[in-house]
Design a protein around this motif. Structure first.
Motif, mmCIF file in Angstrom:
data_model
loop_
_atom_site.group_PDB
_atom_site.id
_atom_site.type_symbol
_atom_site.label_atom_id
_atom_site.label_comp_id
_atom_site.label_asym_id
_atom_site.label_seq_id
_atom_site.Cartn_x
_atom_site.Cartn_y
_atom_site.Cartn_z
ATOM 1 N N PRO A 126 0.774 -1.009 0.237
ATOM 2 C CA PRO A 126 -0.053 0.608 -0.084
ATOM 3 C C PRO A 126 0.782 1.489 0.027
ATOM 4 C CG PRO A 126 -0.080 -1.051 2.253
ATOM 5 C CD PRO A 126 0.527 -2.001 1.068
ATOM 6 N N TYR A 127 1.712 1.270 0.302
ATOM 7 C CA TYR A 127 2.997 2.757 1.034
ATOM 8 C C TYR A 127 3.319 2.820 -0.824
ATOM 9 C CZ TYR A 127 2.895 2.559 5.642
ATOM 10 O OH TYR A 127 2.562 2.263 6.657
ATOM 11 N N THR A 128 3.803 1.599 -1.389
ATOM 12 C CA THR A 128 4.954 2.363 -2.570
ATOM 13 C C THR A 128 3.635 2.570 -3.377
ATOM 14 O OG1 THR A 128 6.204 0.637 -1.661
ATOM 15 C CG2 THR A 128 6.455 0.627 -4.255
ATOM 16 N N GLY A 129 2.456 1.462 -3.076
ATOM 17 C CA GLY A 129 1.143 1.909 -4.349
ATOM 18 C C GLY A 129 1.021 2.910 -4.765
ATOM 19 N N VAL A 130 1.002 3.950 -2.552
ATOM 20 C CA VAL A 130 0.989 5.538 -3.580
ATOM 21 C C VAL A 130 1.354 5.508 -4.389
ATOM 22 C CG1 VAL A 130 0.199 7.454 -1.719
ATOM 23 C CG2 VAL A 130 -0.960 5.396 -1.268
ATOM 24 N N LEU A 131 3.217 5.599 -4.283
ATOM 25 C CA LEU A 131 3.444 6.577 -4.735
ATOM 26 C C LEU A 131 3.832 5.976 -6.246
ATOM 27 C CD1 LEU A 131 7.370 5.738 -2.194
ATOM 28 C CD2 LEU A 131 5.021 7.720 -2.258
ATOM 29 N N CYS A 132 3.390 4.508 -6.466
ATOM 30 C CA CYS A 132 3.251 4.565 -8.161
ATOM 31 C C CYS A 132 2.170 5.164 -8.292
ATOM 32 C CB CYS A 132 2.776 3.269 -8.391
ATOM 33 S SG CYS A 132 4.243 1.844 -7.736
ATOM 34 N N MET A 133 1.084 5.483 -7.982
ATOM 35 C CA MET A 133 0.176 6.728 -8.052
ATOM 36 C C MET A 133 0.430 7.855 -8.546
ATOM 37 S SD MET A 133 -2.395 3.972 -9.243
ATOM 38 C CE MET A 133 -3.755 5.506 -9.492
ATOM 39 N N ALA A 134 1.285 7.973 -7.770
ATOM 40 C CA ALA A 134 1.715 9.532 -7.636
ATOM 41 C C ALA A 134 2.352 10.143 -8.820
ATOM 42 C CB ALA A 134 1.661 10.192 -5.971
ATOM 43 N N VAL A 135 3.398 8.873 -8.965
ATOM 44 C CA VAL A 135 4.092 9.433 -10.526
ATOM 45 C C VAL A 135 3.269 9.233 -11.501
ATOM 46 C CG1 VAL A 135 5.802 8.336 -11.416
ATOM 47 C CG2 VAL A 135 6.180 8.665 -9.190
ATOM 48 N N VAL A 136 2.357 8.654 -11.390
ATOM 49 C CA VAL A 136 1.290 8.678 -12.670
ATOM 50 C C VAL A 136 0.504 9.693 -12.617
ATOM 51 C CG1 VAL A 136 -0.525 7.310 -13.897
ATOM 52 C CG2 VAL A 136 1.222 5.441 -12.692
ATOM 53 N N LEU A 137 0.141 9.930 -11.921
ATOM 54 C CA LEU A 137 -0.517 10.676 -11.892
ATOM 55 C C LEU A 137 -0.228 12.377 -12.670
ATOM 56 C CD1 LEU A 137 -3.389 9.889 -8.636
ATOM 57 C CD2 LEU A 137 -3.852 10.509 -11.648
ATOM 58 N N LEU A 138 0.825 12.095 -11.659
ATOM 59 C CA LEU A 138 2.271 13.397 -11.642
ATOM 60 C C LEU A 138 2.331 13.608 -13.573
ATOM 61 C CD1 LEU A 138 4.434 16.395 -11.235
ATOM 62 C CD2 LEU A 138 5.713 14.124 -10.231
ATOM 63 N N VAL A 139 2.934 12.571 -13.931
ATOM 64 C CA VAL A 139 3.287 12.191 -15.433
ATOM 65 C C VAL A 139 2.163 13.468 -16.307
ATOM 66 C CG1 VAL A 139 4.532 11.186 -17.188
ATOM 67 C CG2 VAL A 139 5.340 10.751 -14.767
ATOM 68 N N GLN A 140 0.887 12.235 -16.147
ATOM 69 C CA GLN A 140 -0.391 12.433 -16.689
ATOM 70 C C GLN A 140 -0.795 13.933 -16.978
ATOM 71 O OE1 GLN A 140 -3.238 9.511 -14.464
ATOM 72 N NE2 GLN A 140 -2.819 8.093 -16.218
ATOM 73 N N GLY A 141 -0.610 14.350 -15.697
ATOM 74 C CA GLY A 141 -1.324 15.735 -16.007
ATOM 75 C C GLY A 141 0.226 16.675 -15.889
ATOM 76 N N VAL A 142 1.085 16.649 -16.245
ATOM 77 C CA VAL A 142 2.543 17.286 -16.700
ATOM 78 C C VAL A 142 2.286 17.629 -18.145
ATOM 79 C CG1 VAL A 142 4.721 18.278 -16.183
ATOM 80 C CG2 VAL A 142 3.694 17.537 -14.074
ATOM 81 N N PHE A 143 2.707 15.956 -18.492
ATOM 82 C CA PHE A 143 2.618 16.168 -19.938
ATOM 83 C C PHE A 143 1.728 15.743 -21.248
ATOM 84 C CE2 PHE A 143 6.468 14.910 -17.117
ATOM 85 C CZ PHE A 143 7.831 15.532 -18.167
#
Length: 357
Positions: free
Chosen positions: A80-97
């Motif tokens: 769960p901890y790493t899962g949140v980090l994975c989701m945050a990276v995905v959403l950051l890349v989607q939002g910025v790029f």
């Protein structure tokens, strides 16, 4: 369910951003207990896979589509901890790029699609695993199924508190919940199939399967007795004990820890095919949030994205880049960033050498 800019007022956006930042900070520390030098690359692979599958919108109702959120899947595969980090990276890349999800709404998206889906999906998964005697795939299905409408209802509550347009909370909650139950079915199927596939090939890499046990079952003939197909220290079959343990007792079994590189390369290959080829066949219908927003009269609140003119915006549509090419670029970005985060967050000097199966 990527929330665009303009849906929430400044106070709600900032507040959600604080919650998201605090959640990510906690998860950076917590991931040390989930990742080591061997499993850290899984963070990059899981995040890249979720990015790719999120591109594959599937029809759920007349004129409405849905896509994987991925929080439950990430939690089950890497914790769960790493899962949140994975989701945050995905959403950051989607939002910025890719201009998918607003920049001012990034905190809202991480809170809803990251924290809520992971917490709910993981909580249901653990509950079902306990009740269903370790049936990981069934638990994965139910955890994913429930996580999606839960996220939809949290969005509705947040919008009722800090949305930029008045809504009838009951009507919007019913609409969001209804369509996202259908999307949740698709999420559950994808999650169960993915978890089942990894379990079949590398059960030691499924975080949610760690610590599970079942009775020893001896098969075969003379040397090298087996435990459901796993050799146990070359012990003979015709005795009543294995290493001093009574047959039938739950025993830890060494994980099938073959070389990790072939698995990772195979996973990356599948991910690239999904993003680079299958994405051409994704549904073009609006997703659940977009459809409900239009039907309930608050879709016009969406503001233009700050990076909406970038070539990769809308997955290459703005710059005339084929969606498959844009998807491959996105997979590469997510893989690198999430992999780096996984290595930075990993625990030192620890290795998960054994799992119970």
């Amino acid at each position: 369910m990527h929330v665009p800019d303009g849906f929430f007022n400044a106070v709600t956006s900032v507040s959600a951003g604080v919650v998201a930042a605090a959640g990510v900070a906690v998860c950076l520390r917590g991931a040390r207990r989930e990742l080591d030098d061997r499993t850290a690359p899984m963070a990059g692979l899981v995040a890249a896979f979720i990015f790719a599958v999120q591109m594959l919108n599937f029809p759920v109702a007349a004129g409405t589509s849905g896509h994987l959120m991925g929080g439950a899947l990430a939690a089950i595969l890497v914790g769960p901890y790493t899962g949140v980090l994975c989701m945050a990276v995905v959403l950051l890349v989607q939002g910025v790029f890719f201009a998918d999800g607003g920049l001012t709404a990034l905190g809202v998206n991480v809170t809803i699609m990251g924290l809520v889906t992971v917490l709910v999906g993981w909580g249901v998964f653990r509950l079902v695993v306990g009740l269903a005697r370790g049936k990981v795939v069934v638990a994965a299905f139910l955890g994913a199924l429930i996580s999606v409408p839960a996220a939809a209802l949290v969005f509705t509550l947040l919008f009722a508190v800090g949305g930029t347009a008045p809504i009838e909370v009951g009507a919007v909650a019913a609409a969001m919940g209804g369509v996202h139950v259908l999307i949740g079915v698709g999420e559950a199927v994808i999650t169960a199939l993915t978890v089942g596939a990894v379990l079949a090939v590398r059960p030691d890499l499924v975080y949610g399967a760690r610590g599970l046990s079942k009775p020893l079952v001896l098969r075969g003939a003379e040397s090298g007795s087996t435990v459901d197909g796993s050799t146990v220290d070359g012990s003979t079959v015709d005795g009543s004990t294995v290493d001093g343990s009574t047959v039938g007792e739950p025993q830890p079994v060494a994980a099938a820890r073959g070389a990790l590189k072939p698995f990772l390369l195979g996973g990356v290959g599948v991910t690239l095919v999904l993003a680079g080829v299958v994405s051409f066949f994704a549904s073009g219908d609006p997703d659940g949030l977009e459809a409900v927003a239009e039907n309930k009269g608050f879709g016009d609140q969406a503001a233009d994205h700050l990076f909406g003119t970038w070539a990769l915006a809308d997955y290459g549509d703005v710059g005339g880049i084929p969606v498959g090419v844009a998807g491959i670029i996105g997979v590469g970005l997510v893989l690198l960033i999430a992999g780096a985060v996984g290595y930075a967050a990993r625990g030192r000097g620890k290795s998960s050498d054994q799992v119970k199966v």
